[in-house]
Design an enzyme around this catalytic site. Structure first.
Site, PDB file in Angstrom:
ATOM      1  N   LYS A 212       0.841  -1.199   0.000  1.00 29.19           N
ATOM      2  CA  LYS A 212       0.000   0.000   0.000  1.00 29.19           C
ATOM      3  C   LYS A 212       0.879   1.253   0.000  1.00 29.19           C
ATOM      4  CE  LYS A 212      -3.486   2.359   2.746  1.00 29.19           C
ATOM      5  NZ  LYS A 212      -4.405   2.327   3.878  1.00 29.19           N
ATOM      6  N   GLU A 218      10.506  -4.651   4.592  1.00 33.97           N
ATOM      7  CA  GLU A 218      10.602  -6.046   4.165  1.00 33.97           C
ATOM      8  C   GLU A 218      10.292  -6.182   2.667  1.00 33.97           C
ATOM      9  OE1 GLU A 218       8.979  -4.914   6.778  1.00 33.97           O
ATOM     10  OE2 GLU A 218       9.069  -6.309   8.475  1.00 33.97           O
ATOM     11  N   GLY A 273      -4.785  -1.978   5.018  1.00 40.45           N
ATOM     12  CA  GLY A 273      -4.004  -3.125   4.538  1.00 40.45           C
ATOM     13  C   GLY A 273      -4.683  -4.456   4.816  1.00 40.45           C
ATOM     14  N   ARG A 274      -5.187  -4.619   6.031  1.00 44.24           N
ATOM     15  CA  ARG A 274      -5.786  -5.914   6.408  1.00 44.24           C
ATOM     16  C   ARG A 274      -7.199  -6.084   5.846  1.00 44.24           C
ATOM     17  NH1 ARG A 274      -4.668  -2.519  10.474  1.00 44.24           N
ATOM     18  NH2 ARG A 274      -6.343  -1.700  11.780  1.00 44.24           N
ATOM     19  N   GLU A 359      -4.727  -6.774  14.641  1.00 51.17           N
ATOM     20  CA  GLU A 359      -4.218  -5.449  14.288  1.00 51.17           C
ATOM     21  C   GLU A 359      -5.360  -4.428  14.391  1.00 51.17           C
ATOM     22  OE1 GLU A 359      -2.433  -4.351  10.310  1.00 51.17           O
ATOM     23  OE2 GLU A 359      -0.567  -4.704  11.374  1.00 51.17           O
ATOM     24  N   HIS A 390      -5.512 -33.263  17.423  1.00 55.39           N
ATOM     25  CA  HIS A 390      -4.403 -34.108  17.874  1.00 55.39           C
ATOM     26  C   HIS A 390      -3.241 -33.282  18.393  1.00 55.39           C
ATOM     27  CE1 HIS A 390      -6.305 -37.782  16.449  1.00 55.39           C
ATOM     28  NE2 HIS A 390      -6.827 -36.972  15.542  1.00 55.39           N
ATOM     29  N   LYS A 510       9.397  -0.747  14.260  1.00 52.55           N
ATOM     30  CA  LYS A 510       9.964  -0.418  12.938  1.00 52.55           C
ATOM     31  C   LYS A 510      11.076   0.614  13.096  1.00 52.55           C
ATOM     32  CE  LYS A 510       5.751  -0.870  10.125  1.00 52.55           C
ATOM     33  NZ  LYS A 510       4.784  -0.142   9.314  1.00 52.55           N
TER      34      LYS A 510
END
Ligand code: F6P
Length: 545
Positions: A212, A218, A273-274, A359, A390, A510
């Protein structure tokens, strides 16, 4: 109209106070007794919309609880807040932005104004551009620099620019074009990139750089490595145009990176973003499943949006689920929610929901900056069934914590194989039954179990869950499921009166990482400007790297 600012603090709302005294009465009651008192409970405490069926009867609630929770939603201004979102009000107040992921799936005929401008035509323009590109890749018309067909699509992004695309790719693999290979690179750990491309040829690979902001460390680092990797093989800057496209709101940064903005797919600051998997961020999804299926995904989202906006709260799936999670978080002190999809294709769905929910609602102050005096967003986590059974279900059944769970099941499977699907679904129903009703010491003894083992074999039960059932996993159904949880998050945030659409909590790390990176790479030993732990960890790393 009640607005965010006119809502009373949560603890002062009438329904909240009523819920506090009601909690004293209902919390000691066992689900077994609630079911025994009302033989129709299993049918009554259900709701269905857009083909999604919700059984919420195995929750620690009665008619009074539900009435009070709905009153709480009313008193919290949830209705007005929903309208504010759908009509483009700037409800993300700390960033001064509208929150309009619902516009991403609005039909062409609708109009939604932001600052006086209708955003729907621009949404459809981008969708068309995405469709054109997706078709070219899928048909082989889009050629790489050396004239070869594109065989591999690598999405580079992180957070919302990764989790939605990966989750949707996995979820809809059944519908994907199988002669195309899809990879997703997110982590700044070089191993992620190295493994993603190790068996690919650069002249058959296209990178979708999804960010965005187009500044995320990253993603930019991975995009530069992808550029280097491509140029190492194709040895010509001009190759970038055929092998890189960008998905972003930041045309300037895209141009600066060297991607032709003609190969850029845009979106807008009113898409969080999410909340962006159905924007241009979904380009990899569209390439995988084709524009028609993507359209159907959007139609699913939209159907759930309409339901959320118009259905009465008593029958409103996201509102009911949102209120129930507030009930457990704030009254039962539940710390988490388990997401348990009994559909292997939904294996990344819990991870996707982690960002969406945590978030959004991991906030410690209300909209006006006051520290909350109640719990907000719970931890969401999970794994697909039956694998979780399990590993961690033991703790849900017999541990000391209350863990509300959402079971998600389908009437039909995409891969009929002998008895597999009935077996899978038998486990859904068995687990929620066991959690709710448990097994008493008397029942254990009646099985002839030695007395010393009886306490170990007792299941207390009274552990709540929702069961969501729907037809079969299609793009359309996936859209409905994602929108369902988006609006669950909205409902929770509206009651807690927090900003579900900012994420300031990610910033400090950050900034510190940027500073520390310099200290890890500097020739001279850093000045030791941190606390004694961080200083010595940095020194140890420098000495051993
Ligand atoms: O750091 C958090 C975050 O801002 C998320 O909200 C977002 O989804 C992710 O980073 C990636 O951001 P971008 O798409 O701008 O690269």
């Amino acid at each position: 109209m009640q607005t965010a600012t006119t809502v009373l603090p949560l603890g002062e709302r009438k329904a909240w106070k009523a819920l506090q005294s009601h909690f004293e009465q209902i919390s000691p009651k066992h689900l077994k007794d609630l079911f025994a008192a009302d033989p129709t409970r299993g049918e009554r405490y259900t709701a269905e919309a857009a083909g999604i069926f919700l059984d919420y009867s195995k929750n620690r609630v009665d008619d009074e609880t539900l009435k009070l929770l709905v009153e709480l939603a009313e008193e919290s201004g949830v209705r007005a807040k929903i309208e504010a979102m759908f009509t483009g009000a700037k409800i993300n107040i700390t960033e001064g932005r509208a929150v309009l992921h619902v516009a991403l799936r609005a039909p062409k005929s609708e109009s939604i104004l932001v600052d006086g401008e209708d955003v729907v035509p621009a949404v459809h323009e981008v969708l068309e551009k995405m469709g054109g590109f997706a078709d070219k890749i899928r048909s082989g018309e889009w050629k790489g620099f050396t004239g070869k067909k594109i065989k591999n699509v690598v999405n580079i992004g992180i957070g919302g620019s990764d989790l939605g695309p990966v989750m949707a790719y996995e979820a809809l693999k059944h519908y994907s074009q199988r002669d195309l290979t899809f990879r997703f690179v997110s982590n700044v750990d070089g191993s992620d990139f190295a493994e993603a491309v190790h068996d690919l040829n650069a002249d058959e690979t296209v990178f979708l750089v999804a960010s965005k902001t187009f500044t995320t460390q990253e993603t930019m680092t991975n995009a530069h490595s992808a550029r280097d990797w491509t140029l190492a093989s194709l040895k010509d800057e001009k190759a970038i145009a055929s092998h890189f496209v960008a998905i972003s709101t930041n045309a300037q940064a895209v141009g600066k990176f060297g991607i032709d903005t003609a190969n850029m797919f845009g979106f807008w600051d009113w898409v969080g973003g999410r909340y962006s998997m159905d924007s241009a961020i979904g380009l990899s999804t569209m390439i995988a499943i084709g524009p028609k299926n993507f359209e159907s995904l959007l139609a699913g989202f939209h159907e759930m949006d309409v339901h959320f906006r118009t259905a009465p709260f008593e029958k409103n799936l996201p509102v009911l689920m949102g209120l129930l999670s507030v009930w457990y978080t704030d009254f039962f002190d539940a710390q988490t929610v388990a997401i348990l999809p009994y559909e292997n294709y939904l294996k990344r769905f819990p991870a996707y929901l982690q960002q969406l929910t945590m978030e959004s609602n991991g906030k410690h102050v209300t909209l006006d900056g006051t520290h909350v005096d109640y719990e907000t967003g719970p931890v969401y986590w999970g794994e697909p069934g039956t694998n979780g059974q399990h590993s961690f279900y033991q703790l849900i059944h017999q541990g000391t914590r209350l863990i509300p769970a959402d079971f998600i099941g389908f009437y039909k499977t995409l891969n009929p194989l002998g008895r597999h699907h009935d077996m899978l679904m038998a486990n859904v129903f068995a687990q929620s039954e066991a959690l709710a009703f448990g097994k008493t010491a008397e029942q254990v003894r009646a099985e002839g179990v030695a007395e010393a083992l009886v306490p170990h074999k007792v299941f207390e039960g009274n552990r709540p869950s929702n069961t969501i059932l729907t037809e079969v996993l299609t793009p359309n159904v996936l859209g409905k499921l994602v929108a369902l949880y988006e609006h669950v998050v909205f409902t929770q945030g509206a009651v807690w009166n927090i900003d579900s659409f900012d994420q300031w909590g990610v910033e400090l790390g950050k900034v510190l990482a940027t500073k520390i990176l310099g200290e890890l790479e500097s020739v001279e030993a850093p000045a030791g400007a941190h606390d004694s732990s961080t200083n010595s960890l940095i020194a140890k790393y420098r000495a051993n790297k």
